[in-house]
Design a protein around this motif. Structure first.
Motif, PDB file in Angstrom:
ATOM      1  N   PRO A  95      59.054 -84.982  39.504  1.00 29.54           N
ATOM      2  CA  PRO A  95      59.947 -86.308  39.256  1.00 29.54           C
ATOM      3  C   PRO A  95      60.698 -86.306  37.623  1.00 29.54           C
ATOM      4  O   PRO A  95      60.084 -85.621  37.383  1.00 29.54           O
ATOM      5  N   THR A  96      61.273 -87.494  37.463  1.00 28.67           N
ATOM      6  CA  THR A  96      61.636 -87.672  36.102  1.00 28.67           C
ATOM      7  C   THR A  96      60.103 -88.276  35.488  1.00 28.67           C
ATOM      8  O   THR A  96      59.670 -88.406  34.963  1.00 28.67           O
ATOM      9  N   GLY A  97      60.788 -87.420  34.157  1.00 27.57           N
ATOM     10  CA  GLY A  97      59.250 -87.404  32.933  1.00 27.57           C
ATOM     11  C   GLY A  97      58.068 -86.947  33.459  1.00 27.57           C
ATOM     12  O   GLY A  97      57.704 -86.788  32.510  1.00 27.57           O
ATOM     13  N   LEU A  98      58.332 -85.970  34.005  1.00 32.24           N
ATOM     14  CA  LEU A  98      56.723 -84.944  34.594  1.00 32.24           C
ATOM     15  C   LEU A  98      56.915 -83.544  33.454  1.00 32.24           C
ATOM     16  O   LEU A  98      57.548 -82.932  33.236  1.00 32.24           O
ATOM     17  N   ARG A  99      55.808 -83.491  32.814  1.00 32.15           N
ATOM     18  CA  ARG A  99      56.208 -82.200  31.826  1.00 32.15           C
ATOM     19  C   ARG A  99      55.157 -81.163  32.713  1.00 32.15           C
ATOM     20  O   ARG A  99      54.806 -81.522  33.790  1.00 32.15           O
ATOM     21  N   HIS A 100      56.204 -79.678  32.244  1.00 32.15           N
ATOM     22  CA  HIS A 100      55.470 -78.962  33.196  1.00 32.15           C
ATOM     23  C   HIS A 100      56.433 -77.031  32.451  1.00 32.15           C
ATOM     24  O   HIS A 100      56.940 -77.551  31.094  1.00 32.15           O
ATOM     25  N   ARG A 101      55.788 -76.755  33.088  1.00 27.63           N
ATOM     26  CA  ARG A 101      56.395 -74.949  32.299  1.00 27.63           C
ATOM     27  C   ARG A 101      56.154 -74.309  33.295  1.00 27.63           C
ATOM     28  O   ARG A 101      55.969 -74.247  34.674  1.00 27.63           O
ATOM     29  N   ALA A 102      57.838 -73.781  34.174  1.00 28.10           N
ATOM     30  CA  ALA A 102      58.000 -72.063  34.410  1.00 28.10           C
ATOM     31  C   ALA A 102      58.048 -71.614  33.859  1.00 28.10           C
ATOM     32  O   ALA A 102      58.750 -70.894  32.448  1.00 28.10           O
ATOM     33  N   GLY A 103      58.061 -70.327  34.549  1.00 24.03           N
ATOM     34  CA  GLY A 103      57.659 -68.650  34.715  1.00 24.03           C
ATOM     35  C   GLY A 103      57.670 -68.039  35.344  1.00 24.03           C
ATOM     36  O   GLY A 103      57.768 -68.124  36.791  1.00 24.03           O
ATOM     37  N   SER A 104      57.778 -66.903  34.761  1.00 22.46           N
ATOM     38  CA  SER A 104      58.104 -64.899  36.187  1.00 22.46           C
ATOM     39  C   SER A 104      56.921 -64.224  35.287  1.00 22.46           C
ATOM     40  O   SER A 104      56.530 -63.923  34.234  1.00 22.46           O
ATOM     41  N   LEU A 105      56.226 -63.261  36.480  1.00 19.35           N
ATOM     42  CA  LEU A 105      55.373 -62.255  36.206  1.00 19.35           C
ATOM     43  C   LEU A 105      55.769 -61.278  36.139  1.00 19.35           C
ATOM     44  O   LEU A 105      55.337 -60.509  35.653  1.00 19.35           O
ATOM     45  N   LEU A 106      56.328 -61.039  37.454  1.00 22.89           N
ATOM     46  CA  LEU A 106      58.196 -60.407  37.378  1.00 22.89           C
ATOM     47  C   LEU A 106      58.394 -59.874  36.724  1.00 22.89           C
ATOM     48  O   LEU A 106      59.662 -59.165  38.007  1.00 22.89           O
ATOM     49  N   GLY A 107      59.269 -61.234  36.761  1.00 23.55           N
ATOM     50  CA  GLY A 107      60.645 -61.707  36.813  1.00 23.55           C
ATOM     51  C   GLY A 107      61.292 -62.189  38.183  1.00 23.55           C
ATOM     52  O   GLY A 107      61.513 -62.021  39.390  1.00 23.55           O
ATOM     53  N   ALA A 108      62.521 -62.693  38.053  1.00 28.38           N
ATOM     54  CA  ALA A 108      62.856 -63.993  39.140  1.00 28.38           C
ATOM     55  C   ALA A 108      64.463 -64.477  38.830  1.00 28.38           C
ATOM     56  O   ALA A 108      65.175 -64.423  37.726  1.00 28.38           O
ATOM     57  N   GLU A 109      65.074 -64.348  39.383  1.00 26.64           N
ATOM     58  CA  GLU A 109      66.300 -65.405  39.550  1.00 26.64           C
ATOM     59  C   GLU A 109      66.706 -66.680  40.251  1.00 26.64           C
ATOM     60  O   GLU A 109      66.226 -67.298  41.647  1.00 26.64           O
ATOM     61  N   PHE A 110      66.037 -67.107  38.351  1.00 28.29           N
ATOM     62  CA  PHE A 110      66.507 -68.815  38.907  1.00 28.29           C
ATOM     63  C   PHE A 110      67.394 -69.719  38.923  1.00 28.29           C
ATOM     64  O   PHE A 110      68.329 -69.256  38.576  1.00 28.29           O
ATOM     65  N   ARG A 111      66.929 -70.593  39.686  1.00 28.47           N
ATOM     66  CA  ARG A 111      68.227 -71.375  40.265  1.00 28.47           C
ATOM     67  C   ARG A 111      67.698 -73.060  40.711  1.00 28.47           C
ATOM     68  O   ARG A 111      67.255 -73.353  41.818  1.00 28.47           O
ATOM     69  N   SER A 112      67.888 -73.263  39.596  1.00 31.66           N
ATOM     70  CA  SER A 112      66.752 -74.633  39.614  1.00 31.66           C
ATOM     71  C   SER A 112      67.912 -75.990  39.341  1.00 31.66           C
ATOM     72  O   SER A 112      68.883 -75.799  39.024  1.00 31.66           O
ATOM     73  N   LEU A 113      67.633 -77.116  40.147  1.00 28.51           N
ATOM     74  CA  LEU A 113      68.344 -78.315  40.138  1.00 28.51           C
ATOM     75  C   LEU A 113      68.097 -79.264  39.236  1.00 28.51           C
ATOM     76  O   LEU A 113      66.834 -79.444  39.695  1.00 28.51           O
ATOM     77  N   TRP A 114      68.930 -79.676  38.908  1.00 30.85           N
ATOM     78  CA  TRP A 114      68.624 -81.037  37.943  1.00 30.85           C
ATOM     79  C   TRP A 114      69.585 -82.256  38.983  1.00 30.85           C
ATOM     80  O   TRP A 114      70.433 -82.016  39.498  1.00 30.85           O
ATOM     81  N   ILE A 115      68.239 -82.893  38.692  1.00 32.38           N
ATOM     82  CA  ILE A 115      69.120 -84.332  40.016  1.00 32.38           C
ATOM     83  C   ILE A 115      68.918 -85.691  38.883  1.00 32.38           C
ATOM     84  O   ILE A 115      68.198 -86.125  39.209  1.00 32.38           O
ATOM     85  N   ALA A 116      69.837 -86.075  39.190  1.00 27.69           N
ATOM     86  CA  ALA A 116      69.989 -87.867  38.481  1.00 27.69           C
ATOM     87  C   ALA A 116      68.813 -88.733  39.343  1.00 27.69           C
ATOM     88  O   ALA A 116      68.315 -88.553  40.209  1.00 27.69           O
ATOM     89  N   ASP A 117      68.534 -89.622  38.407  1.00 28.56           N
ATOM     90  CA  ASP A 117      67.189 -90.723  39.033  1.00 28.56           C
ATOM     91  C   ASP A 117      68.081 -90.946  40.296  1.00 28.56           C
ATOM     92  O   ASP A 117      66.784 -91.102  41.197  1.00 28.56           O
ATOM     93  N   GLU A 118      68.938 -91.697  40.271  1.00 25.59           N
ATOM     94  CA  GLU A 118      69.932 -92.502  40.739  1.00 25.59           C
ATOM     95  C   GLU A 118      70.183 -91.446  42.241  1.00 25.59           C
ATOM     96  O   GLU A 118      69.929 -92.380  43.590  1.00 25.59           O
TER      97      GLU A 118
END
Length: 273
Positions: A69-92
């Motif tokens: 959810p909006t405003g949540l602090r986080h960290r993302a990475g990969s140990l062996l490598g990855a194809e990142f496909r992240s979605l950003w989604i507006a609040d509304e």
């Protein structure tokens, strides 16, 4: 081995209503801890992601994603490598979606929609096609089923990261708490206490969940059941099949048949690349 930091590309704009982030993450690379002014779905179409949020850390496969959810602090990475496909989604656009971080299963349809949204990202939407893809993604997210638990992962600093990374690389490693304690310079009791305190389960339970996680990864990469059982350190194929059925409610073969549509979509994506 140390991890390297990835900096997000400059000039990224808020989602209207969805932005798809496509990026290759090299092995042992991660984004620094941060937060967004919009929702995020953390996902990779291939490879395994390590996600840290709210004092917990875990890994997810391409069959899983994390809702933040909006405003949540986080960290993302990969140990062996990855194809990142992240979605950003507006609040509304994210109304009705979970108000807390959630791990959920990714259906073949949702994965295919993410692949398509990536392909058309930035194009003019004169006929409304992109809007329909966006609407279907949001529908799929609202229908997604939360998973009871992912594979926990240590946050680092206690020596447990080296243990978990070694077992991830070689799930057949037979060493138990006593041997690992000697290797890490601590007593078996100390290792057991730290492991359960940080990951919320015993080393034995974690290894069992790791093997299940790796089984899906290996079979998805084309290994047959017998070879997968050997790679994971099971004494026989039947022992592996029993353990898999106990955890998943079906045999490995039945589970992979259920993912046939997913594998077909992977081949189509590769052919178009």
């Amino acid at each position: 081995m140390t991890w390297e930091t990835i900096q997000a590309p400059p000039g990224l704009c808020p989602p209207r209503p969805i932005t798809v982030r496509a990026q290759s993450i090299p092995a042992r690379h991660s984004f620094p801890e941060h937060a967004h002014r919009w929702h995020q779905m953390v996902y990779a179409i291939s490879g395994v992601l390590t996600v840290a949020v709210e004092g917990h850390s875990f890994v997810i496969s391409p069959e899983q994603a994390v809702w933040l959810p909006t405003g949540l602090r986080h960290r993302a990475g990969s140990l062996l490598g990855a194809e990142f496909r992240s979605l950003w989604i507006a609040d509304e656009a994210g109304r009705g979606l979970p108000a807390s971080p959630t791990v959920f299963g990714v259906t073949p349809l949702l994965k295919a929609l993410i692949v398509e949204a990536t392909a058309i990202e930035g194009e003019e939407d004169g006929d409304g096609y992109a809007g329909r893809v966006t609407g279907l993604i949001l529908d799929q997210l609202r229908r997604a089923k939360a998973l009871p638990g992912a594979l926990p992962w240590p946050r680092g600093g206690s020596g447990l990261s080296a243990l978990c990374e070694a077992l991830y690389a070689d799930p057949a490693d037979p060493r138990g708490p006593e041997a690992w304690g000697r290797h890490l310079g601590m007593s078996e009791r100390t290792l057991t206490r730290r492991f359960e305190g940080e990951l919320g389960m015993s080393l034995r339970s974690w290894r069992r969940r790791l093997r299940l996680f790796k089984a899906i990864e290996l079979m998805g990469g084309g290994l047959d059941v017998t070879r997968t059982a050997l790679e994971l350190g099971y004494g026989s194929t039947s022992a592996f099949v029993y353990a898999f059925r106990t955890e998943m409610g079906c045999s490995p073969q039945a589970y992979m048949r259920g993912r046939g549509v997913d594998r077909l979509e992977d081949r189509r994506s590769q052919a178009m690349a």
